[in-house]
Design an enzyme around this catalytic site. Structure first.
Site, mmCIF file in Angstrom:
data_model
loop_
_atom_site.group_PDB
_atom_site.id
_atom_site.type_symbol
_atom_site.label_atom_id
_atom_site.label_comp_id
_atom_site.label_asym_id
_atom_site.label_seq_id
_atom_site.Cartn_x
_atom_site.Cartn_y
_atom_site.Cartn_z
ATOM 1 N N SER A 1 11.012 -32.271 -122.087
ATOM 2 C CA SER A 1 11.229 -31.295 -120.997
ATOM 3 C C SER A 1 11.645 -29.958 -121.592
ATOM 4 C CB SER A 1 12.332 -31.788 -120.066
ATOM 5 O OG SER A 1 12.662 -30.786 -119.121
ATOM 6 N N TYR B 1 21.171 -35.402 -119.282
ATOM 7 C CA TYR B 1 19.703 -35.329 -119.336
ATOM 8 C C TYR B 1 19.241 -34.409 -120.467
ATOM 9 C CZ TYR B 1 14.934 -34.478 -117.554
ATOM 10 O OH TYR B 1 13.563 -34.368 -117.408
HETATM 11 N N1 LIG Z 1 9.803 -33.808 -112.525
HETATM 12 C C1 LIG Z 1 10.156 -32.831 -113.342
HETATM 13 O O1 LIG Z 1 10.441 -31.692 -112.906
HETATM 14 C C2 LIG Z 1 10.187 -33.055 -114.831
HETATM 15 C C3 LIG Z 1 10.339 -31.945 -115.658
HETATM 16 C C4 LIG Z 1 10.375 -32.131 -117.030
HETATM 17 C C5 LIG Z 1 10.262 -33.389 -117.558
HETATM 18 N N2 LIG Z 1 10.123 -34.464 -116.732
HETATM 19 C C6 LIG Z 1 10.014 -35.776 -117.353
HETATM 20 O O2 LIG Z 1 8.808 -36.383 -116.948
HETATM 21 C C7 LIG Z 1 8.934 -37.799 -117.028
HETATM 22 C C8 LIG Z 1 8.452 -38.401 -115.718
HETATM 23 O O3 LIG Z 1 9.344 -38.007 -114.684
HETATM 24 P P1 LIG Z 1 8.858 -37.803 -113.160
HETATM 25 O O4 LIG Z 1 9.264 -36.442 -112.771
HETATM 26 O O5 LIG Z 1 7.462 -38.233 -113.013
HETATM 27 O O6 LIG Z 1 9.883 -38.783 -112.414
HETATM 28 P P2 LIG Z 1 9.696 -40.148 -111.629
HETATM 29 O O7 LIG Z 1 8.664 -40.019 -110.565
HETATM 30 O O8 LIG Z 1 11.081 -40.528 -111.236
HETATM 31 O O9 LIG Z 1 9.132 -41.135 -112.752
HETATM 32 C C9 LIG Z 1 9.956 -41.763 -113.685
HETATM 33 C C10 LIG Z 1 9.253 -43.007 -114.175
HETATM 34 O O10 LIG Z 1 10.107 -43.633 -115.138
HETATM 35 C C11 LIG Z 1 10.179 -45.030 -114.809
HETATM 36 N N3 LIG Z 1 11.427 -45.604 -115.273
HETATM 37 C C12 LIG Z 1 12.694 -45.144 -115.067
HETATM 38 N N4 LIG Z 1 13.582 -46.009 -115.600
HETATM 39 C C13 LIG Z 1 12.858 -47.036 -116.134
HETATM 40 C C14 LIG Z 1 13.203 -48.230 -116.807
HETATM 41 N N5 LIG Z 1 14.491 -48.585 -117.050
HETATM 42 N N6 LIG Z 1 12.193 -49.057 -117.199
HETATM 43 C C15 LIG Z 1 10.903 -48.728 -116.969
HETATM 44 N N7 LIG Z 1 10.511 -47.595 -116.357
HETATM 45 C C16 LIG Z 1 11.492 -46.776 -115.936
HETATM 46 C C17 LIG Z 1 10.072 -45.065 -113.280
HETATM 47 O O11 LIG Z 1 9.620 -46.344 -112.860
HETATM 48 P P3 LIG Z 1 10.494 -47.525 -112.213
HETATM 49 O O12 LIG Z 1 11.601 -46.910 -111.427
HETATM 50 O O13 LIG Z 1 9.475 -48.259 -111.384
HETATM 51 O O14 LIG Z 1 10.966 -48.340 -113.348
HETATM 52 C C18 LIG Z 1 8.987 -44.013 -113.066
HETATM 53 O O15 LIG Z 1 7.716 -44.591 -113.223
HETATM 54 C C19 LIG Z 1 10.423 -38.071 -117.331
HETATM 55 O O16 LIG Z 1 10.592 -38.295 -118.705
HETATM 56 C C20 LIG Z 1 11.086 -36.762 -116.952
HETATM 57 O O17 LIG Z 1 12.298 -36.576 -117.657
HETATM 58 C C21 LIG Z 1 10.086 -34.329 -115.376
#
Ligand SMILES: NC(=O)c1ccc[n+]([C@@H]2O[C@H](COP(=O)([O-])OP(=O)(O)OC[C@H]3O[C@@H](n4cnc5c(N)ncnc54)[C@H](OP(=O)(O)O)[C@@H]3O)[C@@H](O)[C@H]2O)c1
Length: 255
Positions: A139, A152
């Site tokens: 990120s 985070y």
């Molecule tokens: N959204 C943003 O603005 C943003 C910005 C920068 C970076 N990111 C990064 O992008 C990535 C994806 O995030 P997102 O925004 O798409 O959020 P999200 O929709 O909450 O997706 C997170 C994913 O991680 C999985 N996960 C969480 N804990 C887990 C565990 N213990 N075991 C297995 N899977 C797990 C969740 O699945 P389950 O709950 O089904 O396990 C889900 O599929 C993350 O690394 C986040 O830090 C996001």
């Protein structure tokens, strides 16, 4: 190591694909002709993403043995793994004035040690084969310290450093490593955020940017452009200047 490579025909495993960026990316990879396996904890959500088109392997990234079993299952069902995308992650607003040891540890366990588990499960066969591609979603939040993102941001800064170091180490074995740094994306992770999220984009747009960057052979994929410019600039500001900016942002958030 930066040559372009089409995704068509590649065997791809997206970890953290039950929602958000990972789910959108899995569909984008499939649309570009890849064969796709997806993982996360929520099996029902994985089945919704797959709609019978992907290999579904549920597991918890904090479980080292479960990760190894999942990697074996993916290798068996896809016949090997060419590309692994780490998209699993957790985020929770943090209050440094009321230190929450467990919340901090949870970020490390999922965001950092989960990635450690995955690397231990996929790297040995890539090293043996002298081939493979690792892509990790970190990120822009890892570029600088931000109030409220102590837990985070610390894991994201660690991911950035880890992926960069791996890129150097693994180049000797022709294993590609891509660092992905999104700005704000509209997902379950950000839906509870009460603060302004500049340049917010939808997961489909994020998935498109990531797939384009992977096909171009970029070492680093940062988007959207305006957030990339803002945070790249922030990353080179002198500490005193950044401290003043960050303190102002913290005050604005609390008022
Ligand atoms: N959204 C943003 O603005 C943003 C910005 C920068 C970076 N990111 C990064 O992008 C990535 C994806 O995030 P997102 O925004 O798409 O959020 P999200 O929709 O909450 O997706 C997170 C994913 O991680 C999985 N996960 C969480 N804990 C887990 C565990 N213990 N075991 C297995 N899977 C797990 C969740 O699945 P389950 O709950 O089904 O396990 C889900 O599929 C993350 O690394 C986040 O830090 C996001």
């Amino acid at each position: 190591m930066s040559q372009a490579r089409h995704l068509a025909g590649q065997r791809c495993w997206v970890v953290g694909a039950s929602s958000g960026i990972g789910a959108a990316l899995a569909s984008e990879l499939l649309a570009r002709g890849a064969r796709v396996a997806i993982s996360a904890r929520r099996e029902d959500r994985l089945e919704d993403v797959s709609r019978g088109r992907m290999v579904v392997v549920p597991y918890d990234v904090t479980d080292a043995q479960g990760t190894a079993r999942a990697a074996d299952a993916v290798r068996e069902r896809l016949g090997g793994i060419d590309l692994v995308v780490w998209s699993a992650g957790t985020w929770q607003q943090f209050d440094a004035l009321d230190w929450d040891r467990e919340a901090f540890a949870r970020h490390v366990e999922v965001n950092l040690l989960g990635l450690n588990n995955l690397l231990a499960a996929v790297l040995p066969s890539m090293v043996t084969d002298r081939a493979g591609h690792l892509a990790g979603i970190a990120s822009v939040a890892g570029y600088r310290g931000l109030a409220g993102a102590e837990a985070y941001g610390a894991t994201k800064a660690a991911q950035l450093n880890l992926l960069e170091a791996l890129r150097a180490s693994l180049s000797q074995r022709r294993i590609r490593v891509t660092t992905i740094s999104p700005g704000f994306v509209r997902t379950e992770m950000t839906e509870a955020n009460s603060f302004p999220m500049p340049f917010l984009i939808d997961p489909d747009r994020a998935a498109h940017a990531i797939a384009d960057g992977l096909e171009r052979g970029d070492h680093e994929i940062v988007f959207p452009l305006r957030m990339a410019l803002l945070m790249k600039t922030a990353s080179v500001l002198p500490v005193r200047v950044w401290d003043a900016v960050a303190a102002r942002l913290a005050r604005a958030r609390m008022s």
